[in-house]
Scaffold this active site. Structure first.
Site, PDB file in Angstrom:
ATOM      1  CB  SER A 141      30.766 -12.553 -72.774  1.00 14.33           C
ATOM      2  OG  SER A 141      30.247 -11.388 -72.152  1.00 14.33           O
ATOM      3  CE1 TYR A 155      35.706 -10.802 -72.342  1.00 14.20           C
ATOM      4  CE2 TYR A 155      33.573  -9.702 -72.458  1.00 14.20           C
ATOM      5  CZ  TYR A 155      34.373 -10.718 -71.973  1.00 14.20           C
ATOM      6  OH  TYR A 155      33.833 -11.659 -71.125  1.00 14.20           O
TER       7      TYR A 155
HETATM    8  P1  NDP Z   1      38.719 -14.008 -63.684  1.00 18.85           P
HETATM    9  O1  NDP Z   1      39.588 -12.868 -64.084  1.00 18.85           O
HETATM   10  O2  NDP Z   1      38.185 -14.088 -62.297  1.00 18.85           O
HETATM   11  O3  NDP Z   1      39.468 -15.379 -64.024  1.00 18.85           O
HETATM   12  C1  NDP Z   1      40.070 -15.530 -65.268  1.00 18.85           C
HETATM   13  C2  NDP Z   1      40.827 -16.841 -65.315  1.00 18.85           C
HETATM   14  O4  NDP Z   1      41.424 -16.952 -66.617  1.00 18.85           O
HETATM   15  C3  NDP Z   1      41.946 -16.893 -64.301  1.00 18.85           C
HETATM   16  O5  NDP Z   1      42.072 -18.215 -63.827  1.00 18.85           O
HETATM   17  C4  NDP Z   1      43.166 -16.520 -65.116  1.00 18.85           C
HETATM   18  O6  NDP Z   1      44.385 -17.095 -64.646  1.00 18.85           O
HETATM   19  C5  NDP Z   1      42.830 -17.123 -66.452  1.00 18.85           C
HETATM   20  N1  NDP Z   1      43.540 -16.477 -67.539  1.00 18.85           N
HETATM   21  C6  NDP Z   1      43.579 -15.172 -67.865  1.00 18.85           C
HETATM   22  N2  NDP Z   1      44.374 -14.972 -68.933  1.00 18.85           N
HETATM   23  C7  NDP Z   1      44.868 -16.195 -69.282  1.00 18.85           C
HETATM   24  C8  NDP Z   1      45.749 -16.638 -70.276  1.00 18.85           C
HETATM   25  N3  NDP Z   1      46.318 -15.805 -71.155  1.00 18.85           N
HETATM   26  N4  NDP Z   1      46.017 -17.964 -70.337  1.00 18.85           N
HETATM   27  C9  NDP Z   1      45.467 -18.812 -69.455  1.00 18.85           C
HETATM   28  N5  NDP Z   1      44.620 -18.455 -68.476  1.00 18.85           N
HETATM   29  C10 NDP Z   1      44.342 -17.145 -68.396  1.00 18.85           C
HETATM   30  O7  NDP Z   1      37.529 -13.981 -64.748  1.00 18.85           O
HETATM   31  P2  NDP Z   1      36.077 -14.661 -64.780  1.00 18.85           P
HETATM   32  O8  NDP Z   1      36.055 -15.871 -63.962  1.00 18.85           O
HETATM   33  O9  NDP Z   1      35.102 -13.596 -64.567  1.00 18.85           O
HETATM   34  O10 NDP Z   1      36.025 -15.045 -66.337  1.00 18.85           O
HETATM   35  C11 NDP Z   1      36.083 -16.364 -66.802  1.00 18.85           C
HETATM   36  C12 NDP Z   1      35.499 -16.386 -68.202  1.00 18.85           C
HETATM   37  O11 NDP Z   1      34.150 -15.901 -68.139  1.00 18.85           O
HETATM   38  C13 NDP Z   1      36.229 -15.492 -69.198  1.00 18.85           C
HETATM   39  O12 NDP Z   1      36.295 -16.131 -70.448  1.00 18.85           O
HETATM   40  C14 NDP Z   1      35.334 -14.254 -69.259  1.00 18.85           C
HETATM   41  O13 NDP Z   1      35.470 -13.576 -70.467  1.00 18.85           O
HETATM   42  C15 NDP Z   1      33.968 -14.883 -69.104  1.00 18.85           C
HETATM   43  N6  NDP Z   1      32.931 -13.969 -68.670  1.00 18.85           N
HETATM   44  C16 NDP Z   1      32.970 -13.356 -67.437  1.00 18.85           C
HETATM   45  C17 NDP Z   1      31.968 -12.480 -67.073  1.00 18.85           C
HETATM   46  C18 NDP Z   1      31.952 -11.759 -65.766  1.00 18.85           C
HETATM   47  O14 NDP Z   1      31.121 -10.826 -65.590  1.00 18.85           O
HETATM   48  N7  NDP Z   1      32.797 -12.121 -64.812  1.00 18.85           N
HETATM   49  C19 NDP Z   1      30.846 -12.183 -67.965  1.00 18.85           C
HETATM   50  C20 NDP Z   1      30.897 -12.898 -69.213  1.00 18.85           C
HETATM   51  C21 NDP Z   1      31.896 -13.739 -69.534  1.00 18.85           C
HETATM   52  P3  NDP Z   1      45.389 -16.346 -63.621  1.00 18.85           P
HETATM   53  O15 NDP Z   1      44.504 -15.640 -62.610  1.00 18.85           O
HETATM   54  O16 NDP Z   1      46.161 -17.496 -63.031  1.00 18.85           O
HETATM   55  O17 NDP Z   1      46.231 -15.433 -64.411  1.00 18.85           O
END
Ligand code: NDP
Length: 246
Positions: A141, A155
């Site tokens: 991130s 985070y």
């Molecule tokens: P979302 O919340 O839309 O999706 C997150 C995904 O991670 C979901 O599929 C969720 O599964 C899964 N997840 C959450 N916790 C766990 C866990 N303990 N074990 C396994 N899977 C898990 O987030 P984003 O798509 O926005 O984020 C994806 C990545 O991008 C993350 O690492 C985030 O930190 C990073 N990121 C996002 C940014 C943003 O602005 N959106 C900016 C910078 C980085 P489920 O829904 O089935 O629980």
């Protein structure tokens, strides 16, 4: 011809889902993990199948070592190979000052975002070393550079750990044919902001972005799939910003 296999953690929503849809179009078969949203994972798998991919859906909390082991047992049984990993699963939490963060919150943040990501990478590296090839893209991130003061410094610190993990692991495995990179997304329009208790966060902060807008999950997926491609064959150890200039 056999299609390469890609594991995507957190593929049920947001960036992971966008990566899955694009990877299917680019010719990958897919192992897709989710934690709490099976319907989201099913919808993504259905779209990927329409693009010609074989898919396998696996439930796993990446903070649970037994669940991570089970992911790899299932991939070994179903596909017998692993060519790429998009190490994407991650969480934020409610906006808070550092002094307000409980031990339980800090543990969960690091268990999921750091230890979980490292454990998932371990399983991939083991298989890729045996094959003499592979590519890993960790999802970091821009927070790792910005610090996220007053919101979630925990985070930001967890993602800074991912950046240096990316560099160290890439050095460790570069001579074995494995490339390891990270993408640092900026403000991306996904549900993660609502899950952290602030659904309007990305839109509200968009004016701080030089491009004056949020990014989409598809724009992040385009960068991930480029890093995975042969066009990026001399790239490893790098973290690539996808931030609209932020
Ligand atoms: P979302 O919340 O839309 O999706 C997150 C995904 O991670 C979901 O599929 C969720 O599964 C899964 N997840 C959450 N916790 C766990 C866990 N303990 N074990 C396994 N899977 C898990 O987030 P984003 O798509 O926005 O984020 C994806 C990545 O991008 C993350 O690492 C985030 O930190 C990073 N990121 C996002 C940014 C943003 O602005 N959106 C900016 C910078 C980085 P489920 O829904 O089935 O629980």
């Amino acid at each position: 011809m056999t299609r390469p296999v890609c594991l995507i953690t957190g593929a049920s929503a947001g960036i992971g889902a966008a990566c899955a849809r694009l990877a299917a179009v680019r010719g990958y078969d897919l192992a897709l993990t989710y934690n709490s949203d099976p319907a989201g994972a099913e919808a993504v798998a259905e779209a990927a199948q329409k693009a010609g991919a074989r898919t396998q859906i696996l439930q796993a909390d990446v903070a649970d070592p037994a669940a991570v082991d089970a992911i790899y047992s299932a991939i070994d049984d179903s596909f017998g190979r692993l060519d790429a990993l998009i190490n994407n699963a991650g969480i934020v939490d409610q906006a808070a000052r550092v002094t307000q963060m409980s031990h339980a919150r800090l543990r969960r943040m690091f268990d999921v975002n750091v230890i979980g990501a490292i454990m998932v990478a371990q399983g991939a590296v083991t298989r890729m070393e045996a094959a003499g090839a592979g590519v890993i893209v960790n999802i970091s991130s821009a927070a790792a550079r910005l610090g996220s003061a007053g919101q979630y410094v925990d985070y930001a610190a967890s993602k800074a750990a991912i950046d240096i993990f990316t560099k160290g692991l890439s050095d460790e495995v570069a001579a074995k044919g494995i490339r390891v990179m990270a993408i640092a997304p900026g403000l991306i329009d996904t549900d993660i902001h609502a899950k952290g208790g602030d659904p309007g966060r990305a839109a509200r902060l968009a004016n701080n972005v030089p491009m004056a807008r949020t990014g989409s999950a598809d724009e992040v997926a385009n960068a991930v799939l480029w890093l995975m491609s042969d066009e990026a064959s001399y790239v490893t150890g790098s973290t690539l910003d996808v931030t609209g200039g932020r």
